[in-house]
Design an enzyme around this catalytic site. Structure first.
Site, mmCIF file in Angstrom:
data_model
loop_
_atom_site.group_PDB
_atom_site.id
_atom_site.type_symbol
_atom_site.label_atom_id
_atom_site.label_comp_id
_atom_site.label_asym_id
_atom_site.label_seq_id
_atom_site.Cartn_x
_atom_site.Cartn_y
_atom_site.Cartn_z
ATOM 1 N N ARG A 38 89.756 36.124 37.814
ATOM 2 C CA ARG A 38 90.518 35.001 38.351
ATOM 3 C C ARG A 38 91.976 35.385 38.635
ATOM 4 N NH1 ARG A 38 88.514 29.577 35.106
ATOM 5 N NH2 ARG A 38 86.947 28.957 36.641
ATOM 6 N N LYS A 199 72.295 23.026 29.760
ATOM 7 C CA LYS A 199 72.960 21.740 30.037
ATOM 8 C C LYS A 199 72.255 20.958 31.149
ATOM 9 C CE LYS A 199 76.691 24.004 30.876
ATOM 10 N NZ LYS A 199 78.003 24.462 31.306
ATOM 11 N N GLY A 350 80.779 29.916 35.865
ATOM 12 C CA GLY A 350 81.453 30.884 35.001
ATOM 13 C C GLY A 350 80.493 31.925 34.462
ATOM 14 N N GLY A 373 82.808 24.339 37.328
ATOM 15 C CA GLY A 373 82.581 22.923 37.654
ATOM 16 C C GLY A 373 83.089 22.561 39.042
HETATM 17 P P1 ADP Z 1 77.170 28.578 34.645
HETATM 18 O O1 ADP Z 1 78.310 28.725 33.668
HETATM 19 O O2 ADP Z 1 77.064 29.760 35.558
HETATM 20 O O3 ADP Z 1 77.190 27.265 35.371
HETATM 21 P P2 ADP Z 1 75.390 27.612 32.598
HETATM 22 O O4 ADP Z 1 76.554 27.424 31.669
HETATM 23 O O5 ADP Z 1 74.702 26.404 33.077
HETATM 24 O O6 ADP Z 1 75.800 28.585 33.807
HETATM 25 O O7 ADP Z 1 74.249 28.440 31.890
HETATM 26 C C1 ADP Z 1 74.427 29.626 31.255
HETATM 27 C C2 ADP Z 1 73.771 29.618 29.903
HETATM 28 O O8 ADP Z 1 72.406 29.213 29.955
HETATM 29 C C3 ADP Z 1 73.785 31.031 29.402
HETATM 30 O O9 ADP Z 1 74.444 31.045 28.153
HETATM 31 C C4 ADP Z 1 72.286 31.355 29.309
HETATM 32 O O10 ADP Z 1 72.008 32.266 28.313
HETATM 33 C C5 ADP Z 1 71.683 30.010 29.047
HETATM 34 N N1 ADP Z 1 70.219 30.002 29.276
HETATM 35 C C6 ADP Z 1 69.555 30.096 30.427
HETATM 36 N N2 ADP Z 1 68.219 30.119 30.216
HETATM 37 C C7 ADP Z 1 68.032 30.028 28.889
HETATM 38 C C8 ADP Z 1 66.870 29.999 28.031
HETATM 39 N N3 ADP Z 1 65.650 30.107 28.519
HETATM 40 N N4 ADP Z 1 67.085 29.865 26.710
HETATM 41 C C9 ADP Z 1 68.311 29.799 26.201
HETATM 42 N N5 ADP Z 1 69.436 29.829 26.945
HETATM 43 C C10 ADP Z 1 69.305 29.945 28.277
HETATM 44 C C1 3PG Z 2 87.037 26.238 34.501
HETATM 45 O O1 3PG Z 2 87.041 27.257 33.803
HETATM 46 O O2 3PG Z 2 85.984 25.729 34.942
HETATM 47 C C2 3PG Z 2 88.353 25.654 34.907
HETATM 48 O O3 3PG Z 2 89.418 26.458 34.491
HETATM 49 C C3 3PG Z 2 88.501 24.233 34.399
HETATM 50 O O4 3PG Z 2 88.500 24.194 32.979
HETATM 51 P P1 3PG Z 2 88.149 22.846 32.232
HETATM 52 O O5 3PG Z 2 86.659 22.630 32.393
HETATM 53 O O6 3PG Z 2 88.544 23.055 30.785
HETATM 54 O O7 3PG Z 2 88.904 21.725 32.876
HETATM 55 MG MG MG Z 3 78.586 28.019 31.674
#
Ligand code: ADP
Ligand code: 3PG
Ligand code: MG
Length: 393
Positions: A38, A199, A350, A373
């Protein structure tokens, strides 16, 4: 989303320019910057301002300190890393606003940079407090929004300040808007969306936004579990977000009406307690104590097939627990296949951006967003307050 007025037209020479950047980067256990992407992506804007002779004041948050000072979330290590990348000292101010901050700004010369401490140490930032925004406004004469990752937040630095100063979009924001716009509105088809991660409740609106817009919605990761359970799979001891059964059923019904094909896993890689080597199971045959961790080989082939022949692909979320190499195989294979498919491919999120780097599959994508997000809201077609507040080009 149309283009925004960019910094090319901003009269910055000798002026105090407030630049909102998203330096919310992961830190390692020693508090050093663990991933500087970033920061690197903000360099074109910072370089432009330096060359043009601006006095640049950088604003960012780091983590979620909840309005209180937390030394573990100081931006000081970020100032050091930025200085190395710019080849020039980046000054740092412990005080975000007030007399001392004004003094630090007054000492800035043309072409120099000052990074203020974590904005979220002040409760006024997230509350979008008008008093706090006014104190920030006093530090500068112009405002540049280059924190694409934060434009979905209506905070003092993303909305309060640009309402009160002549404002411009930075080069990163311009690029993100240009690239991500290719995923909304008129999209080159077939259009496939590949979504995984965790999530589920958070990501349902994202999935729903693609019904009728995408030709194919390929769902893996923990995100697929409620859909698989709704279709009768047992999933053993896997944690499945409760109460989503009816929602998942309703979603699958709506997808048929919308003409968007939903592709779900057909088999799973399952971890058994105390056993290092995972096993592959059909959906109907996950042992009672098994934990579904990745998509299986039949699913990898099915997902890869769903991407072939497409013209546009958007990816968010690993298809398994990709932090563990045993369960990164599904994500790696599908993303490698994507690299052989001609067309326009974008990754966002992320964890997803980190997975692209860790698996060495950046060549499969034309663009990897710096937004989490913010990017997900953008591709849903939602209004982003930090962009709406900027004047159009
Ligand atoms: P991003 O940050 O790219 O939007 P997310 O936060 O939604 O992605 O998802 C990432 C997380 O989901 C990772 O920590 C990954 O390990 C977890 N994940 C994906 N599939 C599984 C699974 N089958 N079991 C447990 N965790 C999982
Ligand atoms: C992110 O990492 O998605 C941005 O920096 C925003 O962070 P926040 O979800 O804590 O507002
Ligand atoms: Mg994530």
């Amino acid at each position: 989303m149309g283009a925004k007025r960019g910094i090319g037209s901003a009269p910055v020479k000798g002026r105090r320019v407030l630049v909102r950047v998203d330096f919310n980067v992961p830190l390692d256990e020693h508090g050093a910057v663990a991933d500087d992407r970033r920061i690197v992506e903000a360099l074109p804007t910072l370089d432009h301002l330096r060359t043009a002779g601006a006095r640049t004041i950088l604003l960012s948050h780091l983590g979620r300190p909840d309005g209180k000072r937390d030394p573990r979330l100081s931006l000081r290590p970020v100032a050091r890393r930025l200085g190395t990348l710019l080849g020039q000292t980046v000054l740092f101010a412990d005080d975000i606003v007030g007399v001392k901050a004004l003094e630090s700004v007054a000492r800035l010369k043309n072409g120099e940079f000052l990074l203020l401490e974590n904005l979220r140490f002040n409760p006024g930032e997230e509350a979008n407090d008008p008093g706090f925004a006014q104190e920030l406004v006093r530090l500068g004469e112009l405002f540049v929004e280059d924190a694409f990752g934060s434009v979905h937040r209506a905070h003092a630095s993303t909305v309060g300040v640009p309402r009160c100063l002549p404002s411009f979009a930075g080069l990163l924001v311009e690029r993100e808007v240009r690239e991500l716009s290719r995923l909304v509105g008129r999209v080159e088809r077939p259009y496939a969306v590949l979504v995984g991660g965790a999530k589920v409740a958070d990501k349902l609106p994202l999935l729903a936004s693609f019904l009728g817009r995408a030709d194919r919605l390929v769902i893996g990761g923990a995100l697929s579990f409620p859909f698989l359970r709704a279709a009768g799979a047992s999933l053993g001891a896997t944690a499945v977000e409760a109460d989503l059964g009816p929602v998942a059923e309703e979603f699958l019904r709506r997808s048929e009406e919308a003409g968007t094909e939903v592709v779900l896993p057909e088999d799973l890689v399952v971890e058994l307690p105390g056993v290092a080597e995972p096993v592959t199971c059909l959906l109907s045959a996950v042992p009672a104590d098994g934990l579904a961790r990745d998509i299986g080989p039949a699913s990898r082939a099915r997902f890869s097939e769903a991407l072939r022949g497409t013209r546009t692909v958007f990816w968010n979320g690993p298809l398994g627990l990709a932090e563990d190499p045993r369960f990164a195989v599904g994500t790696a294979e599908v993303l490698r296949t994507l690299g052989t498919v001609p067309g326009y491919h974008v990754a966002a999120g992320g964890d997803s951006a980190r997975v692209v780097a860790a698996l060495g599959v950046s060549g499969s994508f034309q663009f990897v967003s710096t937004g989490g997000g913010a990017a997900l809201e953008f591709v849903q077609g939602l209004e982003l307050p930090g962009l709406s507040v900027l004047p159009d080009a």
